[in-house]
Each structure stands twice: as C-alpha cells, then as structure tokens.
Design an enzyme around this catalytic site. Structure first.
Site, short mmCIF file in Angstrom:
data_model
loop_
_atom_site.label_atom_id
_atom_site.label_comp_id
_atom_site.label_asym_id
_atom_site.label_seq_id
_atom_site.Cartn_x
_atom_site.Cartn_y
_atom_site.Cartn_z
CG HIS A 126 -2.12 -0.85 1.10
ND1 HIS A 126 -3.14 -0.90 1.87
CD2 HIS A 126 -2.12 -1.94 0.31
CE1 HIS A 126 -4.16 -1.65 1.61
NE2 HIS A 126 -3.42 -2.36 0.75
CE1 TYR B 195 -5.08 4.20 8.74
CE2 TYR B 195 -5.55 4.35 10.98
CZ TYR B 195 -4.69 4.07 10.16
OH TYR B 195 -3.71 3.07 10.28
N PRO C 273 -3.43 1.10 18.75
CG PRO C 273 -4.99 -0.33 18.50
CD PRO C 273 -4.59 0.44 19.58
CE LYS D 260 4.92 3.52 13.03
NZ LYS D 260 4.53 2.71 11.69
CE1 TYR E 137 -0.81 4.03 9.50
CE2 TYR E 137 0.29 2.89 7.86
CZ TYR E 137 -0.92 2.97 8.47
OH TYR E 137 -1.96 2.15 8.49
C1 LIG Z 1 -6.39 -6.46 18.40
C2 LIG Z 1 -4.70 -6.05 18.10
C3 LIG Z 1 -4.51 -5.48 16.83
C4 LIG Z 1 -3.19 -5.14 16.50
N1 LIG Z 1 -2.97 -4.46 15.26
C5 LIG Z 1 -1.65 -4.02 15.12
C6 LIG Z 1 -1.18 -3.48 13.77
O1 LIG Z 1 -1.97 -3.33 12.83
N2 LIG Z 1 0.00 -3.24 13.70
C7 LIG Z 1 1.13 -3.45 14.80
O2 LIG Z 1 2.14 -2.94 14.40
N3 LIG Z 1 0.63 -4.04 15.73
C8 LIG Z 1 -0.60 -4.26 16.15
N4 LIG Z 1 -0.83 -4.87 17.45
C9 LIG Z 1 0.14 -5.26 18.31
C10 LIG Z 1 0.76 -6.28 17.94
O3 LIG Z 1 -0.08 -7.37 17.83
C11 LIG Z 1 1.91 -6.51 19.09
O4 LIG Z 1 2.69 -5.45 19.35
C12 LIG Z 1 2.73 -8.00 18.83
O5 LIG Z 1 2.17 -9.17 19.13
C13 LIG Z 1 3.95 -7.91 19.77
O6 LIG Z 1 4.80 -9.06 19.63
P1 LIG Z 1 5.59 -9.96 21.11
O7 LIG Z 1 6.21 -10.81 20.40
O8 LIG Z 1 6.20 -8.49 21.81
O9 LIG Z 1 4.13 -9.88 21.87
P2 LIG Z 1 3.09 -10.98 21.87
O10 LIG Z 1 2.60 -11.28 20.64
O11 LIG Z 1 2.24 -10.81 23.02
O12 LIG Z 1 3.95 -12.45 22.30
C14 LIG Z 1 4.24 -12.78 23.51
C15 LIG Z 1 4.22 -14.39 23.75
O13 LIG Z 1 4.55 -14.53 25.08
C16 LIG Z 1 3.75 -15.74 25.83
N5 LIG Z 1 3.99 -15.52 26.94
C17 LIG Z 1 3.26 -14.82 27.83
N6 LIG Z 1 3.61 -14.90 29.42
C18 LIG Z 1 4.45 -15.95 29.36
C19 LIG Z 1 5.00 -16.75 30.21
N7 LIG Z 1 5.07 -16.22 31.63
N8 LIG Z 1 5.76 -17.79 29.88
C20 LIG Z 1 5.83 -18.09 28.52
N9 LIG Z 1 5.29 -17.37 27.61
C21 LIG Z 1 4.57 -16.36 27.87
C22 LIG Z 1 2.37 -15.27 25.14
O14 LIG Z 1 1.53 -16.62 24.98
C23 LIG Z 1 2.75 -14.96 23.63
O15 LIG Z 1 2.80 -15.92 22.74
C24 LIG Z 1 -2.18 -5.33 17.55
C25 LIG Z 1 -2.59 -5.86 18.61
C26 LIG Z 1 -3.78 -6.53 18.99
C27 LIG Z 1 -4.17 -6.96 20.34
#
Ligand SMILES: Cc1cc2nc3c(=O)[nH]c(=O)nc-3n(C[C@H](O)[C@H](O)[C@H](O)COP(=O)(O)OP(=O)(O)OC[C@H]3O[C@@H](n4cnc5c(N)ncnc54)[C@H](O)[C@@H]3O)c2cc1C
Length: 425
Positions: A86, A221, A312, A316, A413
């Site tokens: 996009h 948006y 969101p 980011k 962005y």
């Molecule tokens: C509805 C929604 C829409 C979103 N839209 C966007 C978007 O459009 N663009 C964007 O950039 N971001 C978006 N985000 C944010 C994005 O999804 C997160 O920032 C991203 O998942 C971060 O990745 P992470 O690996 O840091 O954390 P997570 O994906 O949360 O992964 C953490 C992992 O650790 C595991 N865990 C937790 N506690 C423990 C423990 N004690 N022991 C072992 N494992 C554990 C969890 O099960 C999980 O698998 C969105 C989030 C949501 C909820």
C-alpha cells in the site's frame, strides 16, 4: 517472578543454551531466528500451544522498515508473494475522503500481511532449523539475573492432556535471558526497581474479520461524529474492520447487523458502498499505551510488548517488536562473538528512544481520530467534546492541506529508519 531464589527444589530436567527466550510471539520467534542465522543457540519457552499462537489474529500492517528486515533475514518470500503493498492511506472526515500518498511524500510504502502469517513463516523456518521451542509451560520464573549464570525455571506436564498427569520441573540455564513474553508476561518483574509509565484511553476498538473482498484499495481511517471507524484488510478476500466503542462494551452488545449499520454510517461516502460478508471473528481491545523505564538489567533483556505497547491506530506494535529484536540481535552477536558489551549496554537507551517517538506518533494518531465523548462521569459533555471534535476536524484539514504534515505522517507510518543494522555473518 523472583530474581534470586537459592533454595529451589532440584529440577527434574536441566537444559542449557546461550539465550533463553521467554515467549513465542513475533519478538521471541524472530530473535531465535536471527540468532540461529549467526550460529547462536537459543531455546524458546511458550505458555500457549503451537496451535494457539498460530491462530492468534492481531496486527496486519508491516512498515517498510520491517519488510526490509524480514526480507534481509530470509523471511520475505511469502510476504512478497501474498503481501499487499500500500502506497498510502485514506483519511475521511466531514463527509469527504482524502488520499494521503506515502509514495509522493517520502517514497516509501507499507505492506498488509497478517501477524499470524509472520508467525507462520517463523515457525516454518524454526521447523527447518530444528529450534527447541517448548510449548505449554507454566509457572515461569527468572533467577540470578545479577550473576553470570542466570536461569529460568518452569513446569510442563508430560501427559498429552495438559491439565492432568505429573508435572516436570525444568531448569533452563543460559548466558542471557530475554523476556519477549508480551504485555501480560512477567519477565519484566525480575528487574529490580523497574518503573512503568502508561495511559488508558477512554475508548476501545471493536475489531471484526469478515469474509468479503475489501471495498477499498487502501486503508480508510474515518473520524465521524459518532466515533472512529476503520476499513482495513487481510487479503483480497478478507476485510478487517474496526469501530470505536466504549471500553465497557461487550461483543454481545454488537450483533452483526448493528456492526454493519454502524460501519455504514461512519464510513459513508456518496457513491461508495461497503461490501458485507460473514463475520468470522469479533473482539474488543482496550486502548492503552505503556512503556518501561529500562529494557535491560544484568543478564535479563526485554523486547516487544513485554516492554511497551502502543494504541493500535498507528499500526506500530508488531513493528516496534521487530525493531527491538533487530537491535538486540546485533548487540548479542557482538557480545557473543567478541565479548564487546557496549552495544548490549546501549540497547535499552537506543530501543526506548525509538519507543518514545513511536508512542508520540501513535498517541497523535489516536487522539486525532477518536472522539472523546467526555462520559467519564457518566454525563456526556457536549460543550467540551463538541469543541474537541471541531478542533480535530481543523487538525485533519490542516494535515491533508500541508505537504510537510503529510510527510511527517508518512515518515512515521512507513517506519523510522533502523540505525546499526548489525550485519549478519
Ligand atoms: C487487536 C490487535 C490489533 C493489533 N494491530 C496491530 C497493527 O495493525 N500493527 C502493529 O504493528 N501491531 C498491532 N498490534 C500489536 C501487535 O500485535 C503486538 O505488538 C505484537 O504481538 C508484539 O509481539 P510480541 O512478541 O512482543 O508479544 P506477543 O505477541 O504478545 O507475544 C508474547 C508471547 O509470550 C507468551 N507468554 C506470555 N507470558 C508468558 C510466560 N510467563 N511464559 C511463557 N510465555 C509467555 C504469550 O503467550 C505470547 O505468545 C495489535 C494488537 C492487537 C491485540
């Protein structure tokens, strides 16, 4: 999580690795992938099952910076085939839709590619690499992060039915522990004196997935008098739609018909219709921002949502997680290869510098596009919220009329540049 616990019962099993990674989200899986490319061993432990993490529907927008990282580390094949490039977005307000061209403003783009697809690519790569990923772990605790011999204790059940049967106590010894365990994770609690800063917004997002071709070429948006709405997508066949709702709302209050009617109202434009299809997923996500004071203490480092989340609207969260991991991989590589600790010592400061810029951008987008109806006291405050709304319309008009403002939006962005790219060996 406790930090030092000398009187622990003996474990049933001891595992050894260079880097113990807690959490198999995008941050943990990508870090393990990058380290494996350098020949640095890592073990990932995850609270959920593989099926659960593969199914989780979340982010969908990859900034160009993230796409460049994923391509560079061998994760770009499916993204290049299936991702939708996009070159801009649409901003809608006052009954008109305005295209904001990232291409014209900064010569950069974003890609629509679901987070679950990124996770699928990472899991496929780990299957090939033979990475040790331990699923369904419980009672995870980090110990001795102030020493040269940190370790993680956790439990897992030996039986296929994970609710019954004997529990195996495992000790995972490592040189570094990485907390990539998301916002609800506990690794950050092992950092003594860590401070957290945050903000709860007075609105939430009702997000739906619908089996219908998107009615738009690029994301819309929309700021409407009734609140924010967004038309996004996951593929040429699947639309992703969001509505601003009250944080206290429940999905039960939003039957499909009500969702479509509200989307029709908030996205309405003469001559344009929103296609409808079967809604396959519906969830309400609170909108909050949060960040820690430090992402590094002793032999424990944080990455991704474990250290920060952003509302969101700026798309980011996933991108920040990728940026953290890219930086951390470079710092760990130098530490393991040459004993140079300077980059690891600098990791938290540099990562948080990006985090706070992105917090600023995400907060700016959020406040510009959502209505604060001023109902905190239960009484709608038309005087104040009507003033705010009209000011937001002024802000949006100024934005679409001002190339410098568009360039600022487009730069954020599509992704701030990543310094210190830490070349792979
Ligand atoms: C509805 C929604 C829409 C979103 N839209 C966007 C978007 O459009 N663009 C964007 O950039 N971001 C978006 N985000 C944010 C994005 O999804 C997160 O920032 C991203 O998942 C971060 O990745 P992470 O690996 O840091 O954390 P997570 O994906 O949360 O992964 C953490 C992992 O650790 C595991 N865990 C937790 N506690 C423990 C423990 N004690 N022991 C072992 N494992 C554990 C969890 O099960 C999980 O698998 C969105 C989030 C949501 C909820």
């Amino acid at each position: 999580m406790t930090q030092n616990a000398p009187n622990l019962p003996a474990p049933d099993t001891r595992l050894h690795t260079s880097v113990a990674i807690i959490g198999a989200g995008p941050a943990g899986l990508l870090l393990a992938h990058l380290l494996a490319r350098r020949g640095i061993d890592a073990v990932v432990i995850e609270r959920q099952s593989r099926e659960h993490i593969s199914r989780r529907i979340r982010a969908g927008v990859l900034e160009q910076t993230s796409v460049e990282v994923l391509r560079e580390v061998g994760l770009g094949d499916r993204l290049d085939r299936q991702g939708l490039q996009h070159r801009g977005i649409h901003l809608q307000f006052n009954g008109a839709r305005h295209r904001v061209s990232f291409d014209d403003a900064v010569g950069r783009s974003v890609w629509i590619y679901g987070q679950h697809e990124v996770v699928a690519d990472l899991l496929a790569s780990h299957d090939k690499l033979g990475t040790r990923i331990v699923y369904n772990v419980q009672n995870v605790a980090v110990h001795n992060v102030d020493s040269n011999a940190p370790f993680v204790r956790f439990e897992r059940r030996r039986s296929p039915d994970l609710r019954v049967g004997p529990v195996e106590r495992v000790e995972l010894r490592a040189q570094i522990v990485v907390g990539a365990d998301g916002f609800h994770g506990a690794a950050r609690q092992a950092i003594p004196g860590i401070e957290t800063f945050g903000h709860e917004y007075p609105y939430a997002w009702l997000g739906v997935l619908a089996n219908v071709a998107p009615s738009t070429d690029e994301l819309i948006y929309s700021l409407h008098e009734r609140g924010f709405a967004m038309h996004s997508m996951r593929s040429p066949e699947v639309s992703r739609l969001y509505l601003q709702v009250d944080p206290g709302d429940s999905v039960d209050a939003w039957p499909d018909e009500r969702i479509w009617e509200e989307l029709d109202t908030r996205l309405a434009l003469p001559g344009w219709t929103l296609g409808r299809g079967e809604i396959t997923d519906k969830a309400i996500t609170p909108m909050r921002a949060f960040a820690v004071s430090t992402m590094h203490h002793g032999r424990l480092v944080l990455a991704g949502d474990a250290a920060h989340i952003v509302p969101p609207a700026g798309a980011k969260g996933l991108n920040l997680a990728i940026a953290d991991v890219w930086r951390l991989d470079g710092a760990l590589a130098r530490w393991f290869d040459t004993g140079d600790r300077a980059h690891l010592a600098q990791y938290s400061t540099d990562a948080l510098e990006r985090v706070w810029q992105v917090q600023y951008f995400s907060n700016w987008m959020t406040r510009m596009l959502h209505r604060d109806f001023g109902t905190e006291s239960g009484v709608p405050d038309e005087y104040r919220s009507g003033f705010e709304y009209r000011m937001q319309l002024g802000q949006l008009q100024h934005l679409v009329d001002t190339p410098a403002a568009i360039a600022q939006l487009a730069g954020f962005y599509t992704g701030l540049p990543l310094q210190d790219p830490a070349p792979a060996q």
